[in-house]
Design a protein around this motif. Sequence first.
Motif, PDB file in Angstrom:
ATOM      1  N   GLY A  27      -5.571  -1.236   1.895  1.00  0.00           N
ATOM      2  CA  GLY A  27      -5.094  -0.113   2.598  1.00  0.00           C
ATOM      3  C   GLY A  27      -3.854   0.434   1.823  1.00  0.00           C
ATOM      4  N   VAL A  28      -2.899   0.988   2.391  1.00  0.00           N
ATOM      5  CA  VAL A  28      -1.684   1.512   1.923  1.00  0.00           C
ATOM      6  C   VAL A  28      -0.991   0.414   1.029  1.00  0.00           C
ATOM      7  N   GLY A  29      -0.819  -0.807   1.534  1.00  0.00           N
ATOM      8  CA  GLY A  29      -0.007  -1.979   1.332  1.00  0.00           C
ATOM      9  C   GLY A  29      -0.650  -2.095  -0.112  1.00  0.00           C
ATOM     10  N   LEU A 250      -8.297  12.213   7.590  1.00  0.00           N
ATOM     11  CA  LEU A 250      -7.758  11.172   6.766  1.00  0.00           C
ATOM     12  C   LEU A 250      -7.704  11.165   5.274  1.00  0.00           C
ATOM     13  N   ASP A 251      -6.465  10.802   4.791  1.00  0.00           N
ATOM     14  CA  ASP A 251      -6.023  11.003   3.381  1.00  0.00           C
ATOM     15  C   ASP A 251      -6.311   9.567   2.564  1.00  0.00           C
ATOM     16  N   THR A 252      -6.180   9.741   1.299  1.00  0.00           N
ATOM     17  CA  THR A 252      -6.714   8.611   0.632  1.00  0.00           C
ATOM     18  C   THR A 252      -5.389   7.290   0.738  1.00  0.00           C
ATOM     19  N   GLN A 253      -5.680   6.253   0.322  1.00  0.00           N
ATOM     20  CA  GLN A 253      -4.698   5.105   0.744  1.00  0.00           C
ATOM     21  C   GLN A 253      -3.735   5.182  -0.532  1.00  0.00           C
ATOM     22  N   ALA A 254      -4.158   5.652  -1.689  1.00  0.00           N
ATOM     23  CA  ALA A 254      -3.381   5.995  -2.750  1.00  0.00           C
ATOM     24  C   ALA A 254      -2.008   6.950  -2.273  1.00  0.00           C
ATOM     25  N   ASN A 255      -2.520   8.010  -1.658  1.00  0.00           N
ATOM     26  CA  ASN A 255      -1.521   8.944  -0.991  1.00  0.00           C
ATOM     27  C   ASN A 255      -0.794   8.360   0.083  1.00  0.00           C
ATOM     28  N   GLY A 256      -1.466   7.561   0.735  1.00  0.00           N
ATOM     29  CA  GLY A 256      -0.663   6.833   1.690  1.00  0.00           C
ATOM     30  C   GLY A 256       0.616   6.091   1.324  1.00  0.00           C
ATOM     31  N   ALA A 257       0.604   5.575  -0.007  1.00  0.00           N
ATOM     32  CA  ALA A 257       1.667   4.718  -0.583  1.00  0.00           C
ATOM     33  C   ALA A 257       2.536   5.390  -1.039  1.00  0.00           C
TER      34      ALA A 257
END
Length: 310
Positions: A27-29, A250-257
């Motif tokens: 995920g984001v991590g 729901l957005d992408t994990q890359a954007n979440g980081a």
Amino acid sequence: MPKSSFTPNSLPNLAGKTFIVTGGNAGVGKSTVAGLANRGARVYLGARNTDKALEAIQDIKGSLEQPDADIVYLPLDLQSFRSVVEAAQLIKSKETSLYGLVNNAGIMGVPFALTQDGYETQFQTNYLSHWLLTYHLLPLLEATSSSSPIGQVRVVNLTSDGHQRFTVQEGIRFSDPELKNEPAMTRYGHSKLANILHTKQLHRLHGAWLVTAAVHPGHIDTDLNKKATGMVPPAVLRVMVPVMKCAGVLDTQANGALSSLYAVASPEFTDAGAYIVPYAKIGSASDAAMDSALAEKLWSWTAQRLQEWL
């Protein structure tokens, strides 16, 4: 989704700097580990499952511009205080400096259960164990700060807008932190409020040398959504998650980081103690999250509860 001019490539060269990201295997991590490693940092990827962690490290290395990225597995089970202390001790035995800690790992909306330490799983995983990990790493962080330019040593706590949406009236229910009779998402919001209060008190106590931030990463397409079976049945989740993704909820994990990377390593971030919202922007937390007296009370209560592990 909200946009920002910040990208992982906005970060400076991080060669020679060490960071820790909990829950870095997914995920984001995982995207946070990738963003730091791609700028030359040594990154400890904290995770419970060895096979999944090593697989994630190989995946990250294969996706980066520099496949020789310095990513190290850190065994860490946040549902065990013993594991948390051992992880901190391992870092202190191996490293002479630590520039950033991203307390990223978390669970959301799971059915009620207690950890082996006797605490509700979301409250321990999301808050208590991260408080304990940070506590044990503060001496190393402070030593790093003493020999570095001001503002470079940082602690980032992942939170959520759930701290506003899923609450109990008193903010933190010290008399019943397990919240067994409350909905799963109220237990989640309880832990996420604690993350911000932890950030606030860290800033009050150590703000002279430590930069802190509480980050709401956004509503991201991760496994958290698929495991929130304490909120809705698994069959409903299997339908809901793809629909929410297609609808742009729901957005992408890359954007979440993005916000985590901004908070932990960008020279552009200077608002220590801030609540950061999607993406790489300063936001406003709830009144309870800004309550200094509540933050101080939670810190004292936590230190007393975890006394045997300090």
